[in-house]
Motif scaffolding. Structure first.
Motif, short mmCIF file in Angstrom:
data_model
loop_
_atom_site.label_atom_id
_atom_site.label_comp_id
_atom_site.label_asym_id
_atom_site.label_seq_id
_atom_site.Cartn_x
_atom_site.Cartn_y
_atom_site.Cartn_z
N LEU A 1 5.27 7.31 0.29
CA LEU A 1 5.38 6.47 1.47
C LEU A 1 4.69 5.16 1.15
O LEU A 1 3.61 5.15 0.54
N HIS A 2 5.30 4.03 1.55
CA HIS A 2 4.61 2.77 1.30
C HIS A 2 4.99 1.74 2.37
O HIS A 2 5.88 1.95 3.20
N ALA B 1 0.86 -1.18 0.00
CA ALA B 1 0.00 0.00 0.00
C ALA B 1 0.89 1.23 0.00
O ALA B 1 1.99 1.22 0.58
N ASP B 2 0.45 2.28 -0.68
CA ASP B 2 1.19 3.54 -0.63
C ASP B 2 0.22 4.69 -0.36
O ASP B 2 -1.01 4.51 -0.37
N GLU C 1 -6.76 5.26 7.44
CA GLU C 1 -7.27 3.89 7.60
C GLU C 1 -6.15 2.87 7.74
O GLU C 1 -6.40 1.70 8.07
N ARG C 2 -4.89 3.28 7.48
CA ARG C 2 -3.76 2.37 7.55
C ARG C 2 -2.94 2.54 8.83
O ARG C 2 -2.00 1.80 9.05
N GLY D 1 -2.09 3.56 -4.38
CA GLY D 1 -1.65 2.35 -5.07
C GLY D 1 -1.55 1.19 -4.11
O GLY D 1 -1.48 1.37 -2.88
N GLY D 2 -1.55 -0.01 -4.66
CA GLY D 2 -1.35 -1.18 -3.82
C GLY D 2 -2.31 -2.30 -4.12
O GLY D 2 -3.13 -2.22 -5.02
N GLY D 3 -2.21 -3.34 -3.33
CA GLY D 3 -3.05 -4.50 -3.50
C GLY D 3 -2.32 -5.74 -3.04
O GLY D 3 -1.26 -5.68 -2.42
#
Length: 321
Positions: free
Chosen positions: A127-128, A103-104, A319-320, A108-110
């Motif tokens: 940032l990821h 996740a970034d 949310e992360r 992006g992400g998955g």
């Protein structure tokens, strides 16, 4: 090592043998073979540092590559990384066995699994986080993959961050002239067949699985360098048939074709020779590398660190947190 497999290689397009010897056509010899040291990354997952000890000028446009695993985790053992910044290059995460989440802070992400690739362009800053999914943490299991860092030219170092989700089924699938090798083209082109990865710098990335005794001789762009990293197995590389084994990197010299061959006998746990083929057109610009930042000058690296601490690379999504 599942990645993406094909039951019958004879149905795939074949890579023609490069033209025989003639003026100006040469098979690449081997410049060097190095053995990757082992260490730990992030919160403690084991890696092999594939490029350790190799001059960056020979790797250009590549900067760094880790072989993550191969490791069989017990329940509760899988680990990843904490949130961290990047600027000035691209990360390419290729999962061979197991699953991984990315996740970034640009959305992006998955989740990627056997044979999938996540291609993140950090550009001006991102940032990821990378970690195993909760299901893998709970159950444990096999994990194996690669992360490659690809430099960006000066003109693209401030590009808007972007994310490519490359599923295994999108890779171009080829076989060798003897139908003994499965070649998965992830980026660039092999024998006229292109992979799905979109790159700023012209480059090639492919994963080849050679059956015992098989040989892969393929054309290679003379404007790109050529690297072969052995994920597992035993074989030979180059016109000189130099021996290679698990965890070794072969750097090739100039030429228009390269050769990899699998030994007739392979160990039981890894019945094939598994290699990653890499090539890129050198950028030939100064490289200043400081932790998660790859820039052209040390001043730019210092500025990236200042920007990160000042929050100018963004924030972790709520949310992360």
């Amino acid at each position: 090592m599942p990645a993406l497999t094909v039951a019958d290689l004879t149905v795939l397009p074949r890579i023609p043998e490069p033209d025989g010897p003639r003026v100006g056509v040469t098979e690449r010899g081997v410049h060097s073979i190095t053995t990757a040291p082992q260490g730990y990354e992030g919160e403690g997952f084991p890696v092999r540092r594939a490029f350790a000890g190799v001059d960056l000028a020979l790797l250009d446009p590549f900067i760094h590559m880790d072989q993550m695993g191969e490791v069989e985790y017990a329940p509760g053992e899988p680990k990843g990384t904490a949130w961290h910044p990047h600027r000035g290059f691209e990360t390419v995460t290729y999962i061979i066995d197991g699953t991984f989440e990315h996740a970034d802070n640009h959305g992006g992400g998955g989740l990627i699994t056997n044979g999938d690739t996540q291609w993140m362009t950090a550009g001006g800053g991102v940032l990821h986080i990378e970690r195993p999914p909760e299901s893998l943490v709970a159950s444990g299991g096999l994990f194996h993959g690669l992360q490659l860092w690809v430099n960006l030219p000066r003109a693209q170092k401030w590009a808007q961050p972007r994310y490519q989700d490359l599923r295994s089924g999108a890779a171009a699938l080829l076989t060798s002239a003897d139908a003994g090798t499965l070649v998965r083209v992830i980026a660039g082109e092999v024998a006229g067949h292109a992979g799905p990865g979109s790159t700023y710098t012209p480059m090639t990335m492919a994963h080849a699985s050679l059956e015992p005794g098989a040989q892969l001789h393929l054309p290679w762009d003379p404007e790109q360098n050529a690297l072969v990293y052995v994920l597992s197995g035993d074989g030979t590389v180059g016109a000189e048939r130099r021996p290679v084994r698990t965890g070794q990197l072969a750097v090739f010299g100039p030429g228009e074709s390269l050769r990899v061959a699998a030994d007739p006998g392979q160990e039981g746990r890894h019945p094939k020779l598994e290699v990653v083929l890499l090539g890129g057109r050198p950028i030939r610009e100064p490289v200043a590398w400081g932790g998660p930042f790859v820039m052209n000058t040390q001043q730019e690296v210092r500025e990236a660190m200042v920007d990160f601490h000042a929050g100018r690379l963004g924030a972790i999504p709520a949310e992360r947190v």
